[in-house]
Enzyme design. Structure first.
Site, PDB file in Angstrom:
ATOM      1  N   LYS A 238       0.848  -1.204   0.000  1.00 30.03           N
ATOM      2  CA  LYS A 238       0.000   0.000   0.000  1.00 30.03           C
ATOM      3  C   LYS A 238       0.873   1.240   0.000  1.00 30.03           C
ATOM      4  O   LYS A 238       2.052   1.195   0.360  1.00 30.03           O
ATOM      5  CB  LYS A 238      -0.930   0.033   1.217  1.00 30.03           C
ATOM      6  CG  LYS A 238      -0.247  -0.003   2.602  1.00 30.03           C
ATOM      7  CD  LYS A 238       0.226   1.336   3.139  1.00 30.03           C
ATOM      8  CE  LYS A 238       0.820   1.214   4.543  1.00 30.03           C
ATOM      9  NZ  LYS A 238       1.690   2.346   4.917  1.00 30.03           N
TER      10      LYS A 238
ATOM     11  N   PRO B 102       9.632  -4.479  -0.496  1.00 30.43           N
ATOM     12  CA  PRO B 102      10.727  -4.120   0.413  1.00 30.43           C
ATOM     13  C   PRO B 102      10.268  -4.181   1.873  1.00 30.43           C
ATOM     14  O   PRO B 102       9.156  -3.763   2.197  1.00 30.43           O
ATOM     15  CB  PRO B 102      11.073  -2.692  -0.008  1.00 30.43           C
ATOM     16  CG  PRO B 102      10.652  -2.603  -1.441  1.00 30.43           C
ATOM     17  CD  PRO B 102       9.430  -3.473  -1.559  1.00 30.43           C
TER      18      PRO B 102
ATOM     19  N   SER C 220       0.260  -6.837   5.227  1.00 34.34           N
ATOM     20  CA  SER C 220      -0.454  -7.491   4.136  1.00 34.34           C
ATOM     21  C   SER C 220      -0.250  -9.004   4.185  1.00 34.34           C
ATOM     22  O   SER C 220      -1.183  -9.774   3.951  1.00 34.34           O
ATOM     23  CB  SER C 220       0.026  -6.929   2.792  1.00 34.34           C
ATOM     24  OG  SER C 220      -0.789  -7.382   1.742  1.00 34.34           O
TER      25      SER C 220
ATOM     26  N   ASP D 182      -2.393  -1.589  10.639  1.00 31.98           N
ATOM     27  CA  ASP D 182      -2.569  -1.584   9.180  1.00 31.98           C
ATOM     28  C   ASP D 182      -3.134  -2.899   8.642  1.00 31.98           C
ATOM     29  O   ASP D 182      -3.427  -3.001   7.449  1.00 31.98           O
ATOM     30  CB  ASP D 182      -1.216  -1.341   8.483  1.00 31.98           C
ATOM     31  CG  ASP D 182      -0.864   0.136   8.407  1.00 31.98           C
ATOM     32  OD1 ASP D 182      -1.747   0.983   8.688  1.00 31.98           O
ATOM     33  OD2 ASP D 182       0.296   0.447   8.070  1.00 31.98           O
TER      34      ASP D 182
HETATM   35  O1  C5P Z   1      -0.170  -1.147  15.262  1.00 33.29           O
HETATM   36  P1  C5P Z   1       1.275  -1.432  15.017  1.00 33.29           P
HETATM   37  O2  C5P Z   1       1.771  -2.577  15.858  1.00 33.29           O
HETATM   38  O3  C5P Z   1       1.621  -1.610  13.586  1.00 33.29           O
HETATM   39  O4  C5P Z   1       2.070  -0.149  15.484  1.00 33.29           O
HETATM   40  C1  C5P Z   1       3.454  -0.131  15.687  1.00 33.29           C
HETATM   41  C2  C5P Z   1       3.815   1.046  16.575  1.00 33.29           C
HETATM   42  O5  C5P Z   1       3.573   2.279  15.912  1.00 33.29           O
HETATM   43  C3  C5P Z   1       2.971   1.133  17.838  1.00 33.29           C
HETATM   44  O6  C5P Z   1       3.540   0.387  18.887  1.00 33.29           O
HETATM   45  C4  C5P Z   1       2.971   2.612  18.137  1.00 33.29           C
HETATM   46  O7  C5P Z   1       4.158   2.984  18.813  1.00 33.29           O
HETATM   47  C5  C5P Z   1       3.024   3.258  16.779  1.00 33.29           C
HETATM   48  N1  C5P Z   1       1.699   3.656  16.292  1.00 33.29           N
HETATM   49  C6  C5P Z   1       1.096   4.798  16.814  1.00 33.29           C
HETATM   50  N2  C5P Z   1      -0.129   5.190  16.347  1.00 33.29           N
HETATM   51  C7  C5P Z   1      -0.757   4.498  15.382  1.00 33.29           C
HETATM   52  C8  C5P Z   1      -0.175   3.346  14.829  1.00 33.29           C
HETATM   53  C9  C5P Z   1       1.055   2.944  15.310  1.00 33.29           C
HETATM   54  O8  C5P Z   1       1.666   5.459  17.705  1.00 33.29           O
HETATM   55  N3  C5P Z   1      -1.935   4.932  14.934  1.00 33.29           N
END
Ligand code: C5P
Length: 303
Positions: free
Chosen positions: A14, A96, A106, A138
């Protein structure tokens, strides 16, 4: 439902056409408004029934985070379904890694979609979206793909029409982003970077819905902090400019950059100019949303 014993599906990347941060939340995440668009640069997953859950990654190498997310998705689905089932999974990486293109997310969504079919589970899209949100902010987007507005952590989705005729040209700079990159980039943001009302995403949504050109409306809050995080970003931006791209933005939290092109010919020309400058670059069309069968491997759009 078909109970095929082996299957193959794509896990597309994406780009974020808009990505705004409204502020920090009490749970440590950030409140975002983002317009996500799936593109035809994709990993491939093959799955077949087996006694236990196992994963092979090709080419083998530094993809531990993506591999972990695939195994976590498989374990979560098996637990949710109360099954003993296993699967042999083979993940062919083309997107990548840790580059802001959503490859790991994904892969996790494709694992949920694929194993749902392989194990003959009657799980609704709503339940799959709930499981996906537990794996990462995501991941839910990749259950349907296409174009969507994401709110909350990014997991609350509103489907949008996919803009017609557009391609993304993606450049992956050589900066090693590594584990914890997304959290680190969010940590670089200050209140000055926050947008109070998400007006840029709203404008982008309006253009997507009305079919107006997107040029000039793309936005990514991480463009403002990317240069301090990624030493090789500035020369990569210069390369895009030299290649003739109007505007290049980070994909997600980077370090990949992307620019839009009208049609495959223009996209491939831009990609080739980046490759001539020594970069790894890809040209990929915007993809329509897929269904619970997952993104089809035979679709000509995929690269
Ligand atoms: O949700 P995910 O595990 O992919 O997020 C990784 C890190 O990115 C989270 O631990 C957080 O620190 C940060 N994050 C955030 N706000 C979001 C998405 C991610 O602060 N909306």
């Amino acid at each position: 439902m078909t109970h095929s014993i082996s299957l193959k599906l794509k896990a597309p990347a994406k780009v974020n056409l808009a990505l705004e941060v409204l502020g920090r939340r009490s749970d440590g995440y950030h409140e975002v408004r983002t317009v996500l668009q799936a593109i035809g640069l994709a990993d491939e997953l093959r799955m077949e029934r087996a006694e236990a859950i196992s994963l092979e990654v090709v080419p083998s190498g530094a993809v531990s985070a993506e591999a972990n997310l695939v195994l976590a998705a498989a374990a979560l689905l098996r637990e949710e379904a109360g099954l003993q089932a296993g699967a042999r999974i083979r993940l062919h990486k083309r997107i990548p890694v840790s580059a802001g293109l959503g490859g790991g997310s994904s892969d996790a969504a494709a694992t949920l979609l694929g194993l749902r079919r392989l194990w003959g589970l009657d799980l609704t899209e709503a339940r799959l979206l709930g499981l996906a949100a537990r794996l990462g902010s995501d991941v839910p987007f990749f259950i349907r793909g296409g174009a969507a507005l994401g709110s909350g952590r990014g997991e609350e989705l509103t489907a949008l029409p996919t803009p017609k005729g557009l391609w993304a040209v993606v450049l992956a700079p050589a900066d090693a982003a590594g584990e914890g990159k997304t959290a680190r980039l969010y940590g670089l943001l200050t209140p000055d970077h926050h947008s109070a009302a998400g007006a840029r995403s709203e404008e982008l949504v309006r253009r997507v819905r009305s079919g107006e050109p997107l040029a000039g409306a793309l936005f990514n809050v991480f463009d403002g902090v990317g240069d301090s995080a990624y030493p090789r970003l500035a020369p990569a931006r210069d390369a895009f400019r030299a290649a003739g791209a109007g505007e290049a933005h980070l994909a997600g939290a980077g370090p990949s950059l992307f620019a839009l092109a009208r049609g495959g010919t223009e996209a491939r020309r831009l990609r080739d100019r980046l490759i001539e400058q020594g970069y790894t670059a890809h040209a990929a069309p915007f993809l329509q949303a897929w269904g619970l069968e997952g993104a089809s491997p035979s679709e000509a759009a995929f690269r």
